[in-house]
Write a protein that holds these residues in place. Structure first.
Motif, PDB file in Angstrom:
ATOM      1  N   GLN A 174     -11.748   7.489  -4.616  1.00 28.33           N
ATOM      2  CA  GLN A 174     -10.836   6.346  -4.595  1.00 28.33           C
ATOM      3  C   GLN A 174      -9.560   6.681  -3.822  1.00 28.33           C
ATOM      4  OE1 GLN A 174     -10.619   5.749  -8.835  1.00 28.33           O
ATOM      5  NE2 GLN A 174     -12.130   4.077  -8.782  1.00 28.33           N
ATOM      6  N   GLN A 175      -9.067   7.900  -3.982  1.00 28.48           N
ATOM      7  CA  GLN A 175      -7.878   8.305  -3.235  1.00 28.48           C
ATOM      8  C   GLN A 175      -8.173   8.377  -1.739  1.00 28.48           C
ATOM      9  OE1 GLN A 175      -6.372  11.927  -5.005  1.00 28.48           O
ATOM     10  NE2 GLN A 175      -5.626  10.856  -6.824  1.00 28.48           N
ATOM     11  N   VAL A 225      -9.319  -3.363   0.368  1.00 28.00           N
ATOM     12  CA  VAL A 225      -8.415  -3.427  -0.790  1.00 28.00           C
ATOM     13  C   VAL A 225      -9.160  -4.002  -1.992  1.00 28.00           C
ATOM     14  CG1 VAL A 225      -6.403  -4.657  -1.707  1.00 28.00           C
ATOM     15  CG2 VAL A 225      -6.239  -3.464   0.465  1.00 28.00           C
ATOM     16  N   LEU A 271       0.821  -1.217   0.000  1.00 25.85           N
ATOM     17  CA  LEU A 271       0.000   0.000   0.000  1.00 25.85           C
ATOM     18  C   LEU A 271       0.852   1.263   0.000  1.00 25.85           C
ATOM     19  CD1 LEU A 271      -2.801  -1.073   2.485  1.00 25.85           C
ATOM     20  CD2 LEU A 271      -3.096  -0.581   0.045  1.00 25.85           C
ATOM     21  N   LEU A 310      -4.954   2.620   3.994  1.00 28.94           N
ATOM     22  CA  LEU A 310      -3.575   2.728   4.479  1.00 28.94           C
ATOM     23  C   LEU A 310      -3.544   2.965   5.987  1.00 28.94           C
ATOM     24  CD1 LEU A 310      -0.535   2.879   3.887  1.00 28.94           C
ATOM     25  CD2 LEU A 310      -0.847   5.337   3.498  1.00 28.94           C
ATOM     26  N   TYR A 317      -8.324   4.855  -0.512  1.00 33.65           N
ATOM     27  CA  TYR A 317      -6.953   4.364  -0.376  1.00 33.65           C
ATOM     28  C   TYR A 317      -6.330   4.840   0.937  1.00 33.65           C
ATOM     29  CZ  TYR A 317      -1.935   4.482  -0.566  1.00 33.65           C
ATOM     30  OH  TYR A 317      -0.617   4.370  -0.214  1.00 33.65           O
ATOM     31  N   LEU A 362      -6.864   7.879 -10.205  1.00 32.74           N
ATOM     32  CA  LEU A 362      -7.915   7.571  -9.254  1.00 32.74           C
ATOM     33  C   LEU A 362      -8.802   8.793  -9.026  1.00 32.74           C
ATOM     34  CD1 LEU A 362      -6.028   5.580  -6.445  1.00 32.74           C
ATOM     35  CD2 LEU A 362      -7.270   4.669  -8.404  1.00 32.74           C
ATOM     36  N   PHE A 412      -1.812   6.144 -10.068  1.00 30.87           N
ATOM     37  CA  PHE A 412      -2.435   6.708  -8.875  1.00 30.87           C
ATOM     38  C   PHE A 412      -3.137   8.024  -9.188  1.00 30.87           C
ATOM     39  CE2 PHE A 412      -2.622   8.976  -4.798  1.00 30.87           C
ATOM     40  CZ  PHE A 412      -3.249   8.012  -4.022  1.00 30.87           C
ATOM     41  N   LEU A 467     -11.381  -1.285  -3.384  1.00 25.91           N
ATOM     42  CA  LEU A 467     -10.644  -0.291  -4.189  1.00 25.91           C
ATOM     43  C   LEU A 467     -10.234  -0.849  -5.544  1.00 25.91           C
ATOM     44  CD1 LEU A 467      -9.338   2.483  -4.509  1.00 25.91           C
ATOM     45  CD2 LEU A 467      -7.318   1.567  -3.327  1.00 25.91           C
ATOM     46  N   VAL A 515       1.769   2.405  -3.608  1.00 27.57           N
ATOM     47  CA  VAL A 515       0.716   2.750  -4.572  1.00 27.57           C
ATOM     48  C   VAL A 515       0.750   4.208  -5.029  1.00 27.57           C
ATOM     49  CG1 VAL A 515      -1.800   2.897  -4.888  1.00 27.57           C
ATOM     50  CG2 VAL A 515      -0.776   0.833  -3.916  1.00 27.57           C
TER      51      VAL A 515
END
Length: 157
Positions: free
Chosen positions: A59-60, A118, A43, A67, A63, A55, A52, A121, A46
């Protein structure tokens, strides 16, 4: 003669049993640590990939939530090692075992949550939101069945 400090419960169980329980818990935590640390390490890489930036903002944010959850899961899984290191000569092994038990359960919940998130995502990026929700729900259900329902059923027999 009980040499456990006043206020501890170590005198209620044989010291060998407490030591065995602690060793078993620490071994179980080592197994979980490997999985969580590999996932967390992945992670961490990413945001440094070319995709990235593709996204969406949601989505960010997802993420970043994943994390943080992975890092917090690492925290609770490693905490019993710290407890043991700081308290093992203080006659507090019974407390350490109880705390490690709670940390192990919290770590399992965290690992299941991170794994399902995960999947959420990745499926969202690859196939879209609907497929992501279905896949994440299926993963969450699988974790619930294997890690909660199966042992609960075995416990009630």
């Amino acid at each position: 003669m009980n040499t456990a400090p006043v206020g501890t419960q170590e005198g209620r169980r044989p010291p060998q049993q407490i030591t065995r329980n602690l060793n078993e818990l620490l071994q179980e935590l080592r197994v979980m640590q490997t999985g969580v640390q590999i996932l967390t390490g992945f992670l961490l890489t990413v945001p440094f990939t070319d995709r990235f930036g593709d996204l969406t903002e949601n989505q960010q944010r997802l993420y970043l939530g994943i994390l943080v959850t992975a890092v917090l899961t690492t925290l609770v899984i490693v905490a019993p090692v710290c407890y043991h290191r700081l308290l093992f000569r203080q006659g507090r092994r019974d407390w350490i075992v109880a705390a490690a038990q709670r940390c192990a359960l919290a770590g399992l919940v965290g690992l299941a949550a991170v794994s399902a998130a995960v999947v959420l995502l990745v499926f969202d990026v690859v196939l879209g939101t609907r497929a992501a929700l279905i896949a994440a729900a299926a993963v969450a259900l699988a974790f619930t069945l294997m890690w909660a329902a199966v042992p609960w059923r075995g416990r009630t027999r």
